[in-house]
Design a protein around this motif. Structure first.
Motif, PDB file in Angstrom:
ATOM      1  N   ARG A 204       0.827  -1.210   0.000  1.00 38.78           N
ATOM      2  CA  ARG A 204       0.000   0.000   0.000  1.00 38.78           C
ATOM      3  C   ARG A 204       0.858   1.256   0.000  1.00 38.78           C
ATOM      4  NH1 ARG A 204      -3.530   1.553   3.753  1.00 38.78           N
ATOM      5  NH2 ARG A 204      -2.475   0.473   5.454  1.00 38.78           N
ATOM      6  N   SER A 207       2.091   1.681  -3.549  1.00 40.64           N
ATOM      7  CA  SER A 207       1.006   2.139  -4.416  1.00 40.64           C
ATOM      8  C   SER A 207       0.772   3.639  -4.267  1.00 40.64           C
ATOM      9  CB  SER A 207      -0.268   1.364  -4.088  1.00 40.64           C
ATOM     10  OG  SER A 207      -1.332   1.801  -4.897  1.00 40.64           O
ATOM     11  N   GLU A 208       0.696   4.111  -3.032  1.00 38.98           N
ATOM     12  CA  GLU A 208       0.460   5.536  -2.792  1.00 38.98           C
ATOM     13  C   GLU A 208       1.678   6.374  -3.187  1.00 38.98           C
ATOM     14  OE1 GLU A 208      -2.322   6.920  -2.128  1.00 38.98           O
ATOM     15  OE2 GLU A 208      -3.397   5.026  -1.830  1.00 38.98           O
ATOM     16  N   LYS A 211       1.791   6.817  -6.953  1.00 36.42           N
ATOM     17  CA  LYS A 211       0.802   7.798  -7.414  1.00 36.42           C
ATOM     18  C   LYS A 211       1.352   9.206  -7.250  1.00 36.42           C
ATOM     19  CE  LYS A 211      -3.390   5.122  -6.341  1.00 36.42           C
ATOM     20  NZ  LYS A 211      -4.560   5.040  -5.419  1.00 36.42           N
ATOM     21  N   THR A 212       1.903   9.472  -6.053  1.00 33.12           N
ATOM     22  CA  THR A 212       2.471  10.794  -5.779  1.00 33.12           C
ATOM     23  C   THR A 212       3.655  11.082  -6.691  1.00 33.12           C
ATOM     24  OG1 THR A 212       1.809  10.642  -3.460  1.00 33.12           O
ATOM     25  CG2 THR A 212       3.526  12.242  -3.999  1.00 33.12           C
ATOM     26  N   PRO A 245       0.787   5.031   4.487  1.00 29.93           N
ATOM     27  CA  PRO A 245       0.163   5.284   3.170  1.00 29.93           C
ATOM     28  C   PRO A 245      -0.903   6.372   3.231  1.00 29.93           C
ATOM     29  CG  PRO A 245       0.348   2.922   3.568  1.00 29.93           C
ATOM     30  CD  PRO A 245       0.745   3.604   4.843  1.00 29.93           C
ATOM     31  N   GLU A 246      -1.639   6.438   4.353  1.00 26.32           N
ATOM     32  CA  GLU A 246      -2.704   7.434   4.496  1.00 26.32           C
ATOM     33  C   GLU A 246      -2.145   8.856   4.431  1.00 26.32           C
ATOM     34  OE1 GLU A 246      -3.893   3.606   5.794  1.00 26.32           O
ATOM     35  OE2 GLU A 246      -2.236   4.862   6.539  1.00 26.32           O
ATOM     36  N   LEU A 248       0.348   9.863   2.609  1.00 23.82           N
ATOM     37  CA  LEU A 248       0.584  10.197   1.204  1.00 23.82           C
ATOM     38  C   LEU A 248      -0.728  10.398   0.450  1.00 23.82           C
ATOM     39  CD1 LEU A 248       3.456   7.661   0.342  1.00 23.82           C
ATOM     40  CD2 LEU A 248       3.661  10.048   1.038  1.00 23.82           C
ATOM     41  N   ARG A 249      -1.773   9.700   0.904  1.00 21.81           N
ATOM     42  CA  ARG A 249      -3.061   9.772   0.211  1.00 21.81           C
ATOM     43  C   ARG A 249      -3.778  11.085   0.484  1.00 21.81           C
ATOM     44  NH1 ARG A 249      -5.973   5.549   2.504  1.00 21.81           N
ATOM     45  NH2 ARG A 249      -4.526   4.116   1.455  1.00 21.81           N
ATOM     46  N   GLU A 250      -3.459  11.720   1.601  1.00 27.20           N
ATOM     47  CA  GLU A 250      -4.146  12.949   1.996  1.00 27.20           C
ATOM     48  C   GLU A 250      -3.894  14.055   0.985  1.00 27.20           C
ATOM     49  OE1 GLU A 250      -4.470  15.883   5.922  1.00 27.20           O
ATOM     50  OE2 GLU A 250      -3.205  14.099   5.940  1.00 27.20           O
ATOM     51  N   LYS A 251      -4.938  14.656   0.472  1.00 28.29           N
ATOM     52  CA  LYS A 251      -4.813  15.652  -0.592  1.00 28.29           C
ATOM     53  C   LYS A 251      -5.333  17.026  -0.179  1.00 28.29           C
ATOM     54  CE  LYS A 251      -3.028  12.842  -3.573  1.00 28.29           C
ATOM     55  NZ  LYS A 251      -1.596  12.973  -3.921  1.00 28.29           N
TER      56      LYS A 251
END
Length: 290
Positions: A204, A207-208, A211-212, A245-246, A248-251
Motif C-alpha cells: 500500500r 502504491s500511494e 501515485k504521488t 500510506p494514508e 501520502l493519500r491525503e490531498k
C-alpha cells in the motif's frame, strides 16, 4: 569456473524490459557499440555493470568529462617525467614504454578475455570526441607513435556507450552504433524495480508513493523530473520514518508537497512551484462554497 555467456536476460538486481534485452543481444551479435540514451536515473550506467555480471565478463569503465580527449582512451605519454629522468641519469629513460600510460581502450584491447567497455556520458566531451574514436572502435586497433607498435584487440570487447542527450552526436558515429532509448519505467515496471530493492516494503505504501511520484513528474513547469534513483531514495526515507500510506493519500491543500520531498525535488524552482500550487489550492479551498 563459470563460462561466459552470450545472452543477456537481465539480473536479479536489474529489471530489463524485453526491448532492452533485444537491444543488448543484438549489439553483441552484430559486434557494434551499444549506444544507450534516456533520462538521467533510468539505469544506463548500471546496465553495463549488470551486463558484466550476467555475461561473466570483466568491466572496464571510462567516465567521460568535459575535458576528456579521445587520445586519453588510447594512452598518454609522460614526456616531462622522461626529460626529468634523463637529467637525473635514470636508466628508465632508455625504454619509452616506461613513460606510456595505457588508456581504457588499450586496457580493453589487451584483455585476455572479452571485456565490457563502458564509455559513460559521451555527450559531456567535445563534439569532435565521438568522431575521433571512429577508427579505433571500427578496427579495434590503434597505432602507438612512440614505440611504432599497433595495439590490436585480441578479442573484440562489448562496448556500451551512454548519453544523456546533452548534445547531438555525429551521424558518422551513430551509423556505427546499435541504438536504444530506455523509456522511463511505467507503473508495473517501476513496481518490479521497487520490489528488487525493497522486497519487504508494504504494497500500500508503494502504491500511494507511486501515485504521488508520477503526479510530481506530470506537473507542468517542473524543471527537473524526479528519476528512478530518487524514487528509491524517497521510499527508503519513507520506510525509515515509518510514513503511513494514508499520509501520502491525503490531498488537503496544506499537504500538497509530499513528506521528505527533498529526495524528489532537487532545486528551489521546483520547490517554489509546489509551494505556489499549495497556496493556490488553499485559496481555492478558502472561498465561500469551496
Amino acid at each position: 569456473m563459470t563460462r561466459p555467456t552470450d545472452r543477456f536476460e537481465g539480473t536479479s538486481n536489474y529489471i530489463a524490459t524485453q526491448d532492452l534485452k533485444i537491444a543488448v543481444n543484438a549489439a553483441v551479435a552484430l559486434e557494434r557499440p551499444l549506444l544507450i540514451k534516456g533520462e538521467p536515473g533510468t539505469g544506463k550506467t548500471v546496465l553495463a555493470y549488470e551486463m558484466a555480471a550476467a555475461l561473466n565478463a570483466p568491466l572496464i569503465t571510462w567516465h567521460i568529462k568535459s575535458t576528456t580527449k579521445a587520445h586519453n582512451g588510447l594512452y598518454e605519454y609522460d614526456a616531462v617525467s622522461r626529460l626529468r629522468d634523463s637529467q637525473l641519469g635514470d636508466e628508465r629513460v632508455h625504454d619509452v614504454r616506461n613513460y606510456l600510460k595505457p588508456g581504457k581502450l588499450w586496457e580493453a584491447f589487451t584483455s585476455p578475455v572479452r571485456p565490457i567497455l563502458l564509455i559513460d556520458e559521451i555527450d559531456k566531451a567535445d563534439i569532435e570526441f565521438p568522431n575521433d574514436l571512429l577508427q579505433e572502435l571500427d578496427r579495434m586497433e590503434f597505432f602507438v607513435q612512440e614505440t611504432g607498435e599497433t595495439i590490436r584487440a585480441a578479442v573484440r570487447p562489448i562496448v556500451v556507450i551512454t548519453s544523456n542527450n546533452e548534445k547531438e552526436l555525429p551521424d558518422a558515429f551513430l551509423r556505427r552504433c546499435f541504438f536504444h532509448y530506455i523509456r522511463f519505467p511505467d507503473d508495473e515496471t517501476m513496481k518490479a524495480i521497487v520490489d528488487v530493492h525493497f522486497p519487504a516494503i508494504k504494497p500500500r505504501l508503494v502504491s500511494e508513493a507511486l501515485k504521488t511520484f508520477y503526479e510530481i513528474r506530470d506537473t507542468p513547469g517542473l524543471k527537473k523530473k524526479p528519476s528512478t534513483s530518487e524514487l528509491l531514495d524517497w521510499l527508503k526515507l519513507l520506510m525509515v520514518d515509518d510514513v503511513q500510506p494514508e499520509t501520502l493519500r491525503e490531498k488537503s491543500p496544506n499537504k500538497l508537497i509530499p513528506p521528505l520531498h527533498g529526495a524528489l525535488l532537487k532545486n528551489e524552482q521546483d520547490v517554489h512551484l509546489f509551494e505556489r500550487l499549495a497556496f493556490l489550492n488553499r485559496r481555492e479551498g478558502a472561498r465561500p462554497g469551496g
